[in-house]
Design a protein around this motif. Structure first.
Motif, mmCIF file in Angstrom:
data_model
loop_
_atom_site.group_PDB
_atom_site.id
_atom_site.type_symbol
_atom_site.label_atom_id
_atom_site.label_comp_id
_atom_site.label_asym_id
_atom_site.label_seq_id
_atom_site.Cartn_x
_atom_site.Cartn_y
_atom_site.Cartn_z
ATOM 1 N N PHE A 161 0.816 -1.220 0.000
ATOM 2 C CA PHE A 161 0.000 0.000 0.000
ATOM 3 C C PHE A 161 0.848 1.268 0.000
ATOM 4 O O PHE A 161 0.433 2.290 -0.525
ATOM 5 C CB PHE A 161 -0.921 0.032 1.225
ATOM 6 C CG PHE A 161 -1.972 -1.046 1.236
ATOM 7 C CD1 PHE A 161 -2.480 -1.557 0.051
ATOM 8 C CD2 PHE A 161 -2.465 -1.540 2.442
ATOM 9 C CE1 PHE A 161 -3.458 -2.556 0.066
ATOM 10 C CE2 PHE A 161 -3.437 -2.526 2.468
ATOM 11 C CZ PHE A 161 -3.938 -3.042 1.282
ATOM 12 N N GLU A 162 2.025 1.213 0.637
ATOM 13 C CA GLU A 162 2.776 2.462 0.779
ATOM 14 C C GLU A 162 3.412 2.900 -0.536
ATOM 15 O O GLU A 162 3.849 4.037 -0.668
ATOM 16 C CB GLU A 162 3.825 2.369 1.904
ATOM 17 C CG GLU A 162 5.025 1.524 1.559
ATOM 18 C CD GLU A 162 6.114 1.523 2.641
ATOM 19 O OE1 GLU A 162 5.935 2.159 3.683
ATOM 20 O OE2 GLU A 162 7.154 0.877 2.414
ATOM 21 N N ASP A 163 3.462 2.005 -1.519
ATOM 22 C CA ASP A 163 4.066 2.349 -2.804
ATOM 23 C C ASP A 163 2.967 2.553 -3.851
ATOM 24 O O ASP A 163 2.304 1.600 -4.249
ATOM 25 C CB ASP A 163 4.998 1.212 -3.244
ATOM 26 C CG ASP A 163 5.733 1.559 -4.535
ATOM 27 O OD1 ASP A 163 5.240 2.428 -5.287
ATOM 28 O OD2 ASP A 163 6.788 0.950 -4.793
ATOM 29 N N PRO A 164 2.785 3.799 -4.325
ATOM 30 C CA PRO A 164 1.677 4.076 -5.258
ATOM 31 C C PRO A 164 1.709 3.178 -6.495
ATOM 32 O O PRO A 164 0.660 2.836 -7.031
ATOM 33 C CB PRO A 164 1.895 5.549 -5.647
ATOM 34 C CG PRO A 164 2.737 6.126 -4.558
ATOM 35 C CD PRO A 164 3.563 5.009 -4.001
ATOM 36 N N ASP A 165 2.908 2.765 -6.933
ATOM 37 C CA ASP A 165 2.996 1.925 -8.133
ATOM 38 C C ASP A 165 2.384 0.541 -7.903
ATOM 39 O O ASP A 165 2.011 -0.149 -8.853
ATOM 40 C CB ASP A 165 4.459 1.733 -8.567
ATOM 41 C CG ASP A 165 5.082 3.049 -8.970
ATOM 42 O OD1 ASP A 165 4.314 3.982 -9.285
ATOM 43 O OD2 ASP A 165 6.324 3.157 -8.945
ATOM 44 N N TRP A 166 2.328 0.117 -6.651
ATOM 45 C CA TRP A 166 1.828 -1.230 -6.350
ATOM 46 C C TRP A 166 0.340 -1.235 -6.014
ATOM 47 O O TRP A 166 -0.260 -2.286 -5.878
ATOM 48 C CB TRP A 166 2.601 -1.810 -5.161
ATOM 49 C CG TRP A 166 3.878 -2.472 -5.578
ATOM 50 C CD1 TRP A 166 5.063 -1.862 -5.813
ATOM 51 C CD2 TRP A 166 4.081 -3.873 -5.808
ATOM 52 N NE1 TRP A 166 6.014 -2.786 -6.166
ATOM 53 C CE2 TRP A 166 5.432 -4.039 -6.169
ATOM 54 C CE3 TRP A 166 3.270 -5.009 -5.730
ATOM 55 C CZ2 TRP A 166 5.982 -5.291 -6.457
ATOM 56 C CZ3 TRP A 166 3.813 -6.246 -6.020
ATOM 57 C CH2 TRP A 166 5.152 -6.383 -6.384
ATOM 58 N N ARG A 167 -0.215 -0.028 -5.838
ATOM 59 C CA ARG A 167 -1.552 0.008 -5.243
ATOM 60 C C ARG A 167 -2.600 -0.729 -6.066
ATOM 61 O O ARG A 167 -3.558 -1.276 -5.537
ATOM 62 C CB ARG A 167 -1.970 1.457 -4.992
ATOM 63 C CG ARG A 167 -2.593 1.597 -3.621
ATOM 64 C CD ARG A 167 -2.701 3.029 -3.181
ATOM 65 N NE ARG A 167 -1.583 3.430 -2.355
ATOM 66 C CZ ARG A 167 -1.059 4.635 -2.347
ATOM 67 N NH1 ARG A 167 -1.550 5.573 -3.137
ATOM 68 N NH2 ARG A 167 -0.053 4.924 -1.567
ATOM 69 N N TRP A 170 1.452 -1.463 11.292
ATOM 70 C CA TRP A 170 1.711 -0.346 10.374
ATOM 71 C C TRP A 170 2.912 0.492 10.780
ATOM 72 O O TRP A 170 3.268 1.444 10.117
ATOM 73 C CB TRP A 170 0.471 0.554 10.285
ATOM 74 C CG TRP A 170 -0.700 -0.217 9.780
ATOM 75 C CD1 TRP A 170 -0.961 -0.537 8.483
ATOM 76 C CD2 TRP A 170 -1.755 -0.806 10.552
ATOM 77 N NE1 TRP A 170 -2.111 -1.292 8.401
ATOM 78 C CE2 TRP A 170 -2.621 -1.472 9.659
ATOM 79 C CE3 TRP A 170 -2.058 -0.836 11.920
ATOM 80 C CZ2 TRP A 170 -3.763 -2.155 10.081
ATOM 81 C CZ3 TRP A 170 -3.193 -1.513 12.334
ATOM 82 C CH2 TRP A 170 -4.025 -2.171 11.418
ATOM 83 N N TYR A 171 3.516 0.115 11.879
ATOM 84 C CA TYR A 171 4.579 0.927 12.453
ATOM 85 C C TYR A 171 5.712 1.086 11.447
ATOM 86 O O TYR A 171 6.122 0.128 10.799
ATOM 87 C CB TYR A 171 5.087 0.250 13.731
ATOM 88 C CG TYR A 171 5.996 1.115 14.537
ATOM 89 C CD1 TYR A 171 5.496 2.244 15.191
ATOM 90 C CD2 TYR A 171 7.350 0.829 14.645
ATOM 91 C CE1 TYR A 171 6.329 3.051 15.934
ATOM 92 C CE2 TYR A 171 8.193 1.636 15.390
ATOM 93 C CZ TYR A 171 7.677 2.743 16.037
ATOM 94 O OH TYR A 171 8.497 3.552 16.766
ATOM 95 N N ASP A 172 6.231 2.315 11.328
ATOM 96 C CA ASP A 172 7.367 2.584 10.438
ATOM 97 C C ASP A 172 7.053 2.400 8.954
ATOM 98 O O ASP A 172 7.967 2.274 8.151
ATOM 99 C CB ASP A 172 8.579 1.693 10.800
ATOM 100 C CG ASP A 172 9.483 2.446 11.773
ATOM 101 O OD1 ASP A 172 9.234 3.638 11.986
ATOM 102 O OD2 ASP A 172 10.427 1.835 12.302
ATOM 103 N N THR A 173 5.775 2.333 8.584
ATOM 104 C CA THR A 173 5.458 2.368 7.152
ATOM 105 C C THR A 173 5.052 3.793 6.813
ATOM 106 O O THR A 173 4.737 4.588 7.700
ATOM 107 C CB THR A 173 4.320 1.404 6.787
ATOM 108 O OG1 THR A 173 3.158 1.774 7.524
ATOM 109 C CG2 THR A 173 4.698 -0.038 7.090
ATOM 110 N N ASP A 174 5.026 4.089 5.521
ATOM 111 C CA ASP A 174 4.871 5.477 5.098
ATOM 112 C C ASP A 174 3.392 5.864 4.983
ATOM 113 O O ASP A 174 2.863 6.011 3.887
ATOM 114 C CB ASP A 174 5.603 5.625 3.750
ATOM 115 C CG ASP A 174 5.678 7.069 3.313
ATOM 116 O OD1 ASP A 174 5.391 7.959 4.140
ATOM 117 O OD2 ASP A 174 5.997 7.306 2.129
#
Length: 760
Positions: free
Chosen positions: A109-115, A747-751
């Motif tokens: 989820f944190e990487d828009p390319d993978w969403r 979710w800790y330490d994710t963007d």
């Protein structure tokens, strides 16, 4: 195989995955099975053995391997759901895949390319595994969500089997009616299954995965218009999910039936560890996320006729497409409302029990989730709201909320809790019955850091609000409008304020009408208007029982005279603003029982340094948050058109002041003072009195019939849903969920983008 070996093998597999530069074929089962087939790893192990840096490295450097890992893990869940997980090995595979996906999803989820990855179809993954049926292939997200839904009603895995003998062929997963397997008695289900520790733990793992799927919302920045719908929630709560009704009911009943006291035996929780609480907490979190629905903007598409349960009201027009919201809005039976209200009140009161019977019950930590759930119930189901206000049961919700507000007022990390508590009271205060209920005497003695008083629940509310305003921290100032709007909304119905509460209201007027405060911000005069409006309502509609307030007004008459003679020339305004801008000090209260706080109470403490908190979006102003209605003679409400108050851009503070000064509603109070002050002074002179009781006795029997101006119509400011508050609730709710899930720290330490994580 020992658990140390299995951890080692699992770790080896992770290292192989992160070091392979070539794509591994999806058909290479020997490689992929290492991740779930031979291992017995707990969710904590998975988090420890799959470090964030390595997931990101695979994502960047060998994306096809990460894609295959996700696809294969989902495939295993789908197979488990299809087969019904009969063997221990199958159950273990399902749990391992569930843990692995919970670990990996936030990094997708944190990487828009993978969403978009989970919403694409995977070649060769037909719906029923049939060959060459790619046209019907479902997106990976849909396969995953449907498998989790099936697995949550899987006999001998997450629910009890109804089969008598083991010889019997296993229950067919496809013909199974999950409505017969609802997890807990309550709404629409009368049978309470035997508690089963293993089933609870398995449900919890799957719910954690579900919550992680829904958490894609955390990785999108807050949108001013309230943002779009969450595709994961939208699909899961649609008619595509055949378990939507039993799952909604299972989650709601699991939360509302929970009794942390330990089956009525005090101190029982010290003997037995309570494995139910983590499930209840998880259920509450999944429930509020599925109900994240902007009621202000939603249209109501039709729902097919599958919801024939009698627990749901079928007479209303079809509700929203989100079936969870739909079902929630259509609950209508009194016994169901009673069950829900009693359950939420019992859980919200739990931290209060702690204060006067320490350790007698297990202290629950999920009161914020419960408040969001209560808010959703009242917002989406008006019949529930009216039921809550129909009896004094509403006070069982009010007292805990006031307790939380008072307790959190000095703590920067709990600003969100302050807001939701105030929003709920604002919503309730729009209904006449709430004001009426507040007249019930307050006898519960929950130790709170407030002055001791004898009186009603209205007195408690006013005393706590005064404490928040005068000794809360600066960040609470945006709530002052809301707090005083609540006081105005209930004021026409308050039969008899105590002397303590009356003095508190006068103290607020005194603090808010100092010239520096009035002129230091454009909106500050609103607070004076609200207080005057509350005084006018009580004088005009409840004069008879309110001699304490009338007496307090007479004692503080100078404040009203100063307001009437407020200087409006620019030099005077300038001079007022030059004075030290100190916050209104709590004034010394001679002649009133300001006295010590209640016995056994602790002062409201600030946050421990280093406490994590999440940022919140700003809430709309009170004019956007509420809509004015006028109460007619027969008690019905008539909505008032908002008056446009344009102030020209170039107008000076002095002209602004003149415009609102002329509108100060002082006539009723000035008339009261004109009639009563000479009479009170005469008593004092005649009898040489300095004694309050004699004057109060005189005021109790006094009357102003025919002497006051014609009563003004009562104005109520009702909460109205808007996209601003919908967005606030979304950021608040996900912030709570982020901070409360620390073991494992999903979710800790994710963007995350929906809010910032800050340290106090």
């Amino acid at each position: 195989m020992g658990s140390a070996d299995s951890k080692l093998n699992f770790r080896k597999a992770v290292i192989q995955l992160t070091t392979k530069t070539q794509p591994v074929e999806a058909t290479d089962d020997a490689f992929w099975d290492q991740f779930w087939a031979d291992t017995a790893t707990s969710v904590q192990d998975v988090f420890a053995l799959v470090p964030a840096a390595e997931i990101r490295a695979v994502r960047e450097e060998s994306p096809s391997n990460l894609a295959t890992l996700c696809y294969k893990a989902v495939e295993k869940l789908v197979q488990g759901a299809e087969s019904g997980c009969h063997s221990e090995k199958e159950k273990q595979i399902v749990l391992n895949c569930s843990r692995l996906l919970t670990r990996v999803l936030p990094y997708i989820f944190e990487d828009p390319d993978w969403r978009g990855f989970f919403w694409s179809t995977v070649p060769g993954a037909g719906r029923a595994g049939g060959e060459g049926d790619d046209e019907n292939a479902r997106p990976l997200a849909e396969s995953l969500l449907l498998a989790v839904a099936d697995l949550l009603f899987c006999p001998d895995f997450t629910v009890q089997s109804h089969r008598r003998s083991t010889v019997d062929s296993a229950e067919d997963v496809h013909s199974l009616d999950s409505c017969e397997y609802i997890w807990e008695a309550g709404v629409g289900f009368a049978h309470s299954p035997q508690p089963n520790y293993i089933h609870d733990v398995n449900r919890m793992e799957l719910l954690k995965l579900l919550l992680t799927c829904f958490s894609e919302a955390m990785y999108l920045p807050p949108a001013p218009d309230g943002g779009g719908t969450n595709p994961w929630v939208q699909f899961f709560c649609s008619t595509e999910n055949r378990h939507a009704l039993p799952l909604f009911t299972s989650l709601l009943n699991t939360v509302c039936a929970y009794d942390p006291v330990g089956y009525g035996i005090p101190y029982n929780h010290l003997l037995f560890s309570d494995y139910r609480e983590p499930l209840v907490e998880e259920a509450a979190q999944v429930l509020i996320v599925t109900l994240d629905h902007d009621s202000a903007t939603s249209t109501s598409p039709t729902v097919d006729g599958t919801t024939t349960g009698t627990a749901m009201d079928d007479t209303d027009p079809p509700g929203p497409e989100n079936l969870f919201v739909n079902y929630l809005s259509r609950i209508h039976r009194e016994e169901d409302f009673q069950f829900i209200l009693k359950g939420i009140a019992r859980l919200l009161s739990n931290p209060l029990l702690q204060t006067y019977l320490p350790n007698s019950t297990k202290k629950i930590q999920f009161h914020q989730e419960l408040l969001v759930l209560f808010w959703k119930l009242c917002d989406f189901n008006k019949k529930f709201l009216f039921f809550v206000l129909k009896s004094s049961d509403v006070l069982d919700i009010l007292v805990p909320i006031l307790y939380f507000l008072n307790d959190a007022r000095a703590d920067h990390s709990r600003v969100g809790l302050m807001h939701i508590g105030v929003f709920i009271l604002l919503l309730l205060s729009g209904e006449r019955n709430f004001g009426v209920r507040l007249n019930k005497p307050y006898s519960v003695r929950v130790p709170m850091d407030i002055p001791v008083f004898t009186g009603t629940h209205a007195d408690l509310l006013i005393v706590v609000f005064h404490k928040i305003i005068t000794s809360g921290h600066q960040r609470l100032q945006p709530l002052f409008d809301c707090l005083l709007t609540i006081v105005v909304n209930v004021s026409p119905y308050l039969k008899s304020l105590s002397m303590v509460a009356a003095n508190k209201l006068l103290h607020l007027l005194e603090a808010f009408s100092t010239t520096w405060f009035l002129f230091s911000a454009a909106q500050n005069h609103h607070l004076v208007f609200f207080l005057l409006e509350a005084f006018n309502n009580i004088i005009q509609y409840q004069f008879d029982g309110n001699s304490n307030l009338v007496y307090a007004i007479i004692r503080k008459r100078s404040v009203f005279h100063q307001l009437a003679n407020l200087p409006t020339d620019p030099p005077a305004i300038h001079k007022a603003l030059q004075r030290r801008r100190r916050a209104p000090e709590p004034l010394s209260r001679t002649g009133s029982q300001e006295g010590a706080s209640m016995e056994g109470s602790h002062p409201a403490a600030p946050a421990e340094p280093g406490t994590l908190k999440t940022s919140l979006v700003a809430t709309p102003g009170i004019d956007k948050l509420t809509e004015k209605s006028q109460v007619s003679e027969d008690g019905t409400l008539r909505s008032l058109e908002p008056t446009s108050q344009q102030s020209s851009a170039d107008s000076s503070p002095a002209t602004e002041v003149l415009s609102w000064k002329s509108k100060l509603p002082l006539q009723t109070i000035m008339r009261l003072l004109q009639v009563l002050v000479p009479q009170v002074e005469k008593i004092c002179i005649d009898k040489g009195l300095t004694d309050e009781s004699e004057i109060l006795r005189f005021l109790q029997h006094g009357t102003l019939v025919g002497l006051l101006p014609v009563p003004h119509p009562i104005l109520i400011r009702k909460y109205q849903a808007n996209s601003g508050t919908a967005m606030w609730f979304r950021t608040y709710m996900w912030g709570v969920i982020y901070l409360r899930n620390v073991d494992p720290p999903v979710w800790y330490d994710t963007d995350v983008k929906l809010f910032e994580i800050q340290r106090v």
